[in-house]
Each structure stands twice: as structure tokens, then as C-alpha cells.
Design an enzyme around this catalytic site. Structure first.
Site, PDB file in Angstrom:
ATOM      1  N   HIS A  33       3.335   1.657  -1.256  1.00 46.51           N
ATOM      2  CA  HIS A  33       3.990   2.347  -3.014  1.00 46.51           C
ATOM      3  C   HIS A  33       2.553   2.349  -3.771  1.00 46.51           C
ATOM      4  O   HIS A  33       3.049   3.671  -4.507  1.00 46.51           O
ATOM      5  CB  HIS A  33       4.594   0.688  -3.567  1.00 46.51           C
ATOM      6  N   VAL A  46       3.042   4.633   4.885  1.00 47.90           N
ATOM      7  CA  VAL A  46       1.783   3.874   5.408  1.00 47.90           C
ATOM      8  C   VAL A  46       1.790   2.207   5.965  1.00 47.90           C
ATOM      9  O   VAL A  46       2.819   2.421   6.016  1.00 47.90           O
ATOM     10  CB  VAL A  46       1.075   2.754   3.814  1.00 47.90           C
ATOM     11  N   GLU A 106       0.970  -1.217   0.035  1.00 47.56           N
ATOM     12  CA  GLU A 106      -0.319   0.062  -0.218  1.00 47.56           C
ATOM     13  C   GLU A 106       0.812   1.160  -0.062  1.00 47.56           C
ATOM     14  O   GLU A 106       0.444   1.671  -0.113  1.00 47.56           O
ATOM     15  CB  GLU A 106      -0.958  -0.380   0.884  1.00 47.56           C
ATOM     16  N   SER A 158       6.305  -1.974   4.993  1.00 49.18           N
ATOM     17  CA  SER A 158       8.026  -2.429   4.161  1.00 49.18           C
ATOM     18  C   SER A 158       7.916  -4.080   2.765  1.00 49.18           C
ATOM     19  O   SER A 158       6.773  -4.803   3.735  1.00 49.18           O
ATOM     20  CB  SER A 158       9.107  -2.452   5.462  1.00 49.18           C
ATOM     21  N   SER A 159       8.999  -3.351   1.760  1.00 49.81           N
ATOM     22  CA  SER A 159       8.841  -5.308   1.401  1.00 49.81           C
ATOM     23  C   SER A 159       9.553  -6.382   2.214  1.00 49.81           C
ATOM     24  O   SER A 159       9.360  -7.219   2.162  1.00 49.81           O
ATOM     25  CB  SER A 159       9.219  -4.969   0.251  1.00 49.81           C
ATOM     26  N   LYS A 213       8.865   6.823   5.088  1.00 48.40           N
ATOM     27  CA  LYS A 213       9.779   5.835   5.209  1.00 48.40           C
ATOM     28  C   LYS A 213      11.270   5.789   5.458  1.00 48.40           C
ATOM     29  O   LYS A 213      11.531   5.656   6.389  1.00 48.40           O
ATOM     30  CB  LYS A 213       8.957   4.343   5.031  1.00 48.40           C
TER      31      LYS A 213
END
Ligand code: PAF
Length: 285
Positions: free
Chosen positions: A42, A181, A40, A190-191, A154
Site C-alpha cells: 500500500h 511488493v 509496504e 497482503s493484509s 497483486k
């Protein structure tokens, strides 16, 4: 019903041809650079990009030059089909998903020496990281010729480094930094959250709680760096997170440490939870 996927190009020449056409048509262009594994956070960049400009380019490229040896380059999640499906639900006019060879062809040897802001914090712990980020972002900005570019808060220091680079090198683009987010329990998206075990996912909440604790103290009138950092550290101790890279209170413009917190100050954190290194930050108001 199947969601239509956005058009994808993988070469610089295809990208340039589309950009040239849009420019001739007088369209404004926004870019949201990403390394894929979209969440979300991104998607909020892509949404903001599509409100700002006529055309939106999302880039998907896991940039090897920003990973130091021994970091997670090999295991970094690569989820192209899922990413395209997500982008297909938004106004994405073009996806640029180049190969490593396309971005760094044989003979490539020019890099950006990042600004002073890149020295402390992440820069100190991840040598070469910001040179890799600055180089790839400058390449993407040059290719897309965007009027506006969107990054997430972030990665606070990354955004500051990019702003400074764009200013110092006169890159004609407006940099926009969008709010972090968070999951409903506060964990910053975060991925890399995908690496966390269920138990570590819970322990990782220490990062957000620590930032909240700092804000609570500042709201109550506390301004001592030592008092605030000690309180932030308690949240990590409670979760037995011992690999703390930094807990810092810094001037948001210079990223230099502050002794006395006078808002706006930015609180920045990096720690390893289990095997996963996470970062987070908050502007203390
Ligand atoms: O924030 C990221 O995902 C990356 O650092 C960026 C800006 C796409 C450069 O590779």
C-alpha cells in the site's frame, strides 16, 4: 519524536470541501484506495501517488459489499492508528476513512454491473465481489475527483476490472497499476498474510515458487499450457496445499485462458493455505 499524523476526514462532505479547495488552487490530485491494514505494498501506492500529483488522498475503508457471505469481513484486520502512523511518514495530504453508513446510507441501492473481465477467476469464485469493488471504487473516484489513481498488481483482475470500468464509463482518471511488493522470501504482501500461522506462512511460499517455476519453463522455451500448469501444481502438492481455486494462464488483456503461452501471458493463482485464501500472479515474459 512522535510522527505527525495526516489529517483525517470521515464524511463525504468534508472530503468534497477539501477537494474543491485544491481544485480551485489548480492542484493535481492522486488517490490510493485501500482497505487499511497497510503494508509496504500500500505504501508503494502512496509513494507513487505523491510523485505523480501535488496532493495525495489515501482512503481507508473495509468495503462490506465486496465480501461474499461467509468471507472474512468480520475478522478483516482494522488497524486505523497504525495505518495513520505509516501514512504520516509519507506525503499523505488527506486520509478519507468513512464509516459504512457514510458510504452506504439508508436507501443506497445503485450498484455497478462490472465488465466481462469480472466473470472468470475471482468473479466465478466470489459472486458479487467485483460489483462491490467497482461500486466502491467508482464512488471513491467520484468523491476524490482524482487525476490519477493507484492500485496494486497483486489484485491483477481487480486492476483490469477497474481499468475497463473507467474506460467504459468515461471516468476522467488515469489508472496506474504498481508492481506487487514481496517479502524477502517472495511471499506477496497482503493484509491477509496476518492470518497465517508460522507453518502456513512457510507453506504459502508455494504460490511464488509456482509462478517462478512457470517463468523458468517459459524462459526455457516451453509454451504448453498443460506442461506449465502441471509444473506449477507440483509446488502446491509439495506443500500439501489441496484447496486450489485456480491455476490459470491467461491473456492479460482479456483474462481468457490461453492454450499456448506466448508472452506476455499472465499466470494467476488462488489457493487456501490453512484457513487463509491467498492470490498471486505474474506476467510471464
Ligand atoms: O484492493 C483493495 O484494497 C480494495 O479492493 C479496494 C480497491 C480498496 C476497494 O475496496
Amino acid at each position: 519524536m512522535n510522527q505527525a499524523l495526516p489529517p483525517v476526514v470521515t464524511t463525504c462532505s468534508e472530503l468534497t470541501a477539501t477537494i474543491r479547495r485544491w481544485k480551485q488552487q489548480g492542484r493535481s490530485i492522486a488517490v490510493a484506495p485501500t482497505m487499511g491494514a497497510l503494508h509496504e505494498g500500500h505504501l508503494s501506492l502512496v509513494r507513487a501517488a505523491s510523485s505523480a500529483c501535488d496532493k495525495v488522498v489515501a482512503t481507508l475503508f473495509v468495503n462490506p459489499s465486496q465480501f461474499a457471505p461467509g468471507e472474512d469481513l468480520e475478522k478483516y484486520p482494522r488497524t486505523l492508528q497504525a495505518d495513520l502512523q505509516k501514512l504520516g511518514t509519507l506525503n499523505t495530504d488527506l486520509v478519507f476513512a468513512p464509516s459504512e453508513k457514510e458510504m452506504y446510507p439508508p436507501g443506497f441501492s445503485t450498484t455497478v454491473l462490472p465488465p466481462a473481465l469480472a466473470m472468470p477467476l475471482e468473479g466465478e469464485l466470489r459472486p458479487g465481489h467485483f460489483s462491490g469493488v467497482a461500486t466502491v471504487v467508482l464512488k471513491l473516484l467520484n468523491l476524490v475527483q482524482a487525476d490519477e489513481a493507484f492500485f496494486g498488481q497483486k489484485d491483477f483482475q481487480q486492476a483490469a476490472v477497474i481499468r475497463a470500468m473507467v474506460r467504459d464509463l468515461n471516468v476522467p482518471v488515469q489508472i496506474n497499476v504498481m508492481p506487487t511488493v514481496r517479502e524477502s522470501d517472495g511471499l506477496a504482501m497482503s493484509s491477509r498474510n496476518a492470518y497465517l500461522s508460522a507453518a502456513d506462512r512457510q507453506r504459502a511460499l508455494a504460490l511464488h515458487r509456482s509462478l517462478q517455476a512457470a517463468q523458468t519453463l517459459v524462459t526455457a522455451g516451453e509454451s504448453s499450457r498443460t506442461v506449465i500448469i502441471n509444473r506449477m501444481r507440483q509446488e502446491f502438492d509439495r506443500e500439501q496445499i489441496h484447496e486450489i481455486d485456480y491455476i490459470e494462464l491467461a491473456d492479460p488483456d482479456t483474462l481468457l485462458p490461453v492454450e499456448t503461452v506466448t508472452p506476455p501471458t499472465v499466470a494467476l493463482l488462488a489457493a487456501k493455505v490453512g484457513e487463509t485464501r491467498l492470490i498471486d500472479n505474474q506476467i510471464l515474459t
